[in-house]
Design an enzyme around this catalytic site. Structure first.
Site, mmCIF file in Angstrom:
data_model
loop_
_atom_site.group_PDB
_atom_site.id
_atom_site.type_symbol
_atom_site.label_atom_id
_atom_site.label_comp_id
_atom_site.label_asym_id
_atom_site.label_seq_id
_atom_site.Cartn_x
_atom_site.Cartn_y
_atom_site.Cartn_z
ATOM 1 N N GLU A 94 0.839 -1.206 0.000
ATOM 2 C CA GLU A 94 0.000 0.000 0.000
ATOM 3 C C GLU A 94 0.870 1.250 0.000
ATOM 4 O O GLU A 94 1.736 1.398 0.856
ATOM 5 C CB GLU A 94 -0.892 0.031 1.257
ATOM 6 C CG GLU A 94 -1.943 -1.053 1.276
ATOM 7 C CD GLU A 94 -2.706 -1.086 2.600
ATOM 8 O OE1 GLU A 94 -2.905 -0.023 3.226
ATOM 9 O OE2 GLU A 94 -3.075 -2.190 3.015
ATOM 10 N N LYS A 136 -11.766 2.213 3.470
ATOM 11 C CA LYS A 136 -12.020 2.425 4.892
ATOM 12 C C LYS A 136 -13.335 3.205 4.980
ATOM 13 O O LYS A 136 -13.343 4.442 4.858
ATOM 14 C CB LYS A 136 -10.883 3.243 5.513
ATOM 15 C CG LYS A 136 -9.534 2.498 5.608
ATOM 16 C CD LYS A 136 -8.513 3.375 6.330
ATOM 17 C CE LYS A 136 -7.311 2.622 6.847
ATOM 18 N NZ LYS A 136 -6.311 2.336 5.819
HETATM 19 O O1 LIG Z 1 -5.720 -2.049 7.021
HETATM 20 C C1 LIG Z 1 -5.588 -2.814 8.011
HETATM 21 O O2 LIG Z 1 -5.215 -3.975 7.888
HETATM 22 C C2 LIG Z 1 -5.851 -2.328 9.376
HETATM 23 C C3 LIG Z 1 -6.130 -0.883 9.494
HETATM 24 C C4 LIG Z 1 -4.889 -0.045 9.404
HETATM 25 O O3 LIG Z 1 -3.823 -0.529 9.156
HETATM 26 C C5 LIG Z 1 -5.003 1.368 9.612
HETATM 27 C C6 LIG Z 1 -6.200 1.916 9.942
HETATM 28 C C7 LIG Z 1 -6.320 3.273 10.230
HETATM 29 C C8 LIG Z 1 -5.235 4.078 10.211
HETATM 30 C C9 LIG Z 1 -3.908 3.614 10.003
HETATM 31 O O4 LIG Z 1 -3.176 3.724 11.183
HETATM 32 C C10 LIG Z 1 -3.779 2.218 9.481
HETATM 33 C C11 LIG Z 1 -3.226 2.265 8.071
HETATM 34 O O5 LIG Z 1 -2.056 2.599 7.982
HETATM 35 O O6 LIG Z 1 -3.859 2.002 7.072
HETATM 36 MG MG LIG Z 2 -2.402 2.484 5.300
#
Ligand SMILES: O=C(O)CCC(=O)C1=CC=C[C@@H](O)[C@@H]1C(=O)O
Ligand SMILES: [Mg+2]
Length: 324
Positions: free
Chosen positions: A192, A237
């Site tokens: 990502e 999200k």
């Molecule tokens: O995407 C996932 O597996 C879990 C969620 C996650 O990593 C995150 C959720 C919300 C904020 C961030 O700190 C973090 C991310 O980096 O995407």
């Molecule tokens: Mg992320």
């Protein structure tokens, strides 16, 4: 007959949850309760500090206005609402209408931001597809490359997800890639957002053969889903995106472009996380969602998450701040 209530919550987090530049000590948000014809349904509105543009206070105020409209039977414009408010209210409405199926996908991709040996143990115990996620970009890029390569070598049937949260310069991203042997690169399901600029991330994917996924970029103004070489997935999200309808439209666009859509948490409480698991099972049935975030909390809210032993705070212990 319709009525609605709004409850406020503040949940203690595990020590050491860092969001970008800020330590998250308590998670704040709202629980909405809708009641119609003796049926009750819940939703969670929880803007995430450093990620959401709205604050918890602003979201709570807007939720009250929209809930008043709902009680009065007026049409709602959730596209104009804050994403966190649109998501929470649309979930509760979908619950009332029994539109959000009960079955959830609770298989998490174990999230590792520390010791990779722990991850090897967890993966060896995992049934079915072995998918794991590692946060990278926090230490040396070279170290990240060595860890990723080690895991891919140790567990050859693993699909590794990596998340750099735009932390690397193009040079650092190259340093990472250099340590991942070319024959292991296809074991990386996606990385990502390697670089600050989406154009640099795209160039990285095309140069290295390591597939990337969009997360932050999905929320950039003007973002359009399209099939591009090197892009494997988009991360959704919902608390940062908006209503269920908006999330489902994005998922459908991703699928039409041949991309994987991954439902992921914005660190909602167990209440919202359960609804996300159900959305994932409903709309992205064969994809492991990114919901391994219960471990960041010290308590659960109203409904427990499967196999989570943390104490559950019941609705009766929350402050009701508004009702109509
Ligand atoms: O995407 C996932 O597996 C879990 C969620 C996650 O990593 C995150 C959720 C919300 C904020 C961030 O700190 C973090 C991310 O980096 O995407
Ligand atoms: Mg992320």
């Amino acid at each position: 007959m319709r009525s609605a209530k709004l409850f406020r919550y503040q949940l203690p987090m595990d020590s050491g949850v860092i969001l970008r530049d800020q330590r998250l000590i308590t998670r704040e948000g709202w629980v909405i309760e809708l009641c119609q014809d003796q049926q009750r349904a819940y939703g969670e509105v929880a803007p995430l500090p450093e990620f959401s543009l709205e604050t918890a206070t602003e979201a709570g105020e807007q939720a009250q206005q929209i809930l008043s409209q709902w009680v009065a039977g007026e049409a709602l414009d959730l596209d104009a609402a804050f994403p966190s408010v649109a998501f929470g209210i649309s979930c509760a409405i979908a619950e009332l209408a029994a539109e959000l199926p009960e079955a959830g996908n609770y298989l998490a991709a174990p999230l590792c931001s520390g010791d990779p040996d722990d991850l090897v143990v967890r993966l060896n115990q995992m049934p079915g597809d072995k998918v794991a996620k590692i946060k990278v970009g926090m230490y040396e890029a070279v170290r990240d490359g060595i860890v990723a390569n080690m895991l891919l070598e140790a567990i050859p049937d693993m699909q590794l997800r990596l998340d750099a949260n735009r932390q690397w310069t193009p040079l650092k991203a190259q340093q990472f890639a250099k340590y991942v042997k070319p024959e292991h690169r296809s074991g990386i399901a996606f990385l990502e957002e390697p670089c600050r600029l989406p154009s640099d991330s795209l160039a990285f994917a095309q140069q290295t053969g390591i597939n990337i996924a969009w997360d932050e970029t999905v929320r950039d103004a003007g973002f359009e889903i399209k099939a591009e070489p090197g892009v494997a997935a988009i991360i959704i999200k919902p608390t940062l995106i908006g209503s269920l309808a908006r999330c489902i439209a994005l998922i459908e666009q991703a699928h039409a472009a041949g991309l994987t859509a991954v439902i992921s948490s914005s660190i909602e409480s167990s209440l919202g996380l359960n609804q996300l698991a159900r959305l994932a099972q409903w709309q992205t049935p064969n994809v492991i969602p990114g919901l391994d975030t219960m471990q960041l909390f010290q308590v659960q809210l109203i409904q427990s998450w499967p196999d989570c032993e943390l104490p559950v705070i019941p609705l009766s212990e929350l402050d009701m701040v508004w009702h109509k």
